[in-house]
Design an enzyme around this catalytic site. Structure first.
Site, PDB file in Angstrom:
ATOM      1  CE1 TYR A 152      -3.716   2.191   0.659  1.00 25.63           C
ATOM      2  CE2 TYR A 152      -2.636   3.061   2.581  1.00 25.63           C
ATOM      3  CZ  TYR A 152      -3.914   3.084   1.710  1.00 25.63           C
ATOM      4  OH  TYR A 152      -3.980   4.588   1.940  1.00 25.63           O
ATOM      5  CE  LYS A 156      -3.501   4.792  -1.674  1.00 25.62           C
ATOM      6  NZ  LYS A 156      -5.238   5.641  -2.028  1.00 25.62           N
TER       7      LYS A 156
END
Length: 245
Positions: A152, A156
């Site tokens: 993740y 990002k």
């Protein structure tokens, strides 16, 4: 699949696309633009959307063909995309030593590849119109370092590089590209963190979780005429959690 919903006056408002709009931050984003009188096209895997959206589309952003088809369909009806908010994202948390290839790939495919496909598709009409705003919903995760979120955080962090490269590429066309990086926001995703979420919230200088509406307010500002001189920026909405990012 297209679902018709109650719509604002089709002669007014901007053509706004929000991905991941069925719940949480995405639903708050869609509702924010609807309240402004914009013609909001809400994308999600479920096809659900807040009341007032002009269209609700079932789109998997990890599929470049679906993304391209959806943008072409709505630009044919509503004109150039003026605001594209890339919010769709998933998590598949796990420590790196135990993280399977599928856990890694699924998150990168939706959170990073999907954002790229959406931006590329929307830019076609924005460049021709010589105006527009691209806004990526990132996270403070890559700036803090969160155990169990290597996939993740990598996705990002990639959004920042993508946004800043795009910002330079399209600035001459009066198109702005920015990232909003939420911190600990009260959503279904953070509720699932349990005790870990409680520990993280305790680190927030303002002493509370943020709300999806507060994220939407920041996005709305970046999409407004008040922010036409802001591009390539990363704006944290995090109560000071990642202060100094």
């Amino acid at each position: 699949m297209t679902n018709s919903l109650p719509t604002p006056d089709p002669a007014t408002g901007r053509h706004v696309i929000v991905t991941g709009a069925s719940r949480g931050i995405g639903a708050a984003l869609a509702a924010h633009f609807v309240a402004l009188g914009d013609r909001v096209v809400a994308w999600s895997r479920s096809g659900d959307a807040p009341a007032g959206c002009t269209r609700a589309l079932t789109v998997d952003v990890a599929d470049a063909v679906q993304v391209g088809d959806a943008v072409r369909a709505t630009t044919a009806e509503l004109g150039p995309v003026e605001v594209m908010v890339m919010n769709a994202g998933i998590t598949r948390d796990g420590l790196t030593l135990r993280m399977g290839d599928e856990q890694w790939r699924d998150v990168l495919a939706t959170d990073l590849d999907g954002a790229f496909y959406c931006a590329r598709a929307a830019l076609t009409s924005m460049v021709r119109a010589r105006r527009g705003s691209l806004i990526f919903i990132g996270s403070v995760s890559p700036f803090l370092g969160v155990a169990g979120q290597a996939n993740y955080a990598a996705a990002k962090a990639g959004l920042v590089g993508l946004a800043r490269s795009l910002a330079r590429e399209v600035a001459s066309r009066s198109i702005t590209v920015n990232v909003v990086a939420p911190g600990f926001i009260d959503t279904d995703m953070t509720a699932a963190l349990g005790e870990a979420g409680t520990d993280l919230k305790a680190l927030v200088p303002l002493g509370r979780a943020g709300t999806a509406t507060e994220v939407a307010d920041a996005v709305g500002f970046l999409a407004s005429n008040h922010a036409r001189y802001i591009t390539g920026a990363v704006i944290a909405v995090d109560g000071g959690l990642a202060m100094g990012l």
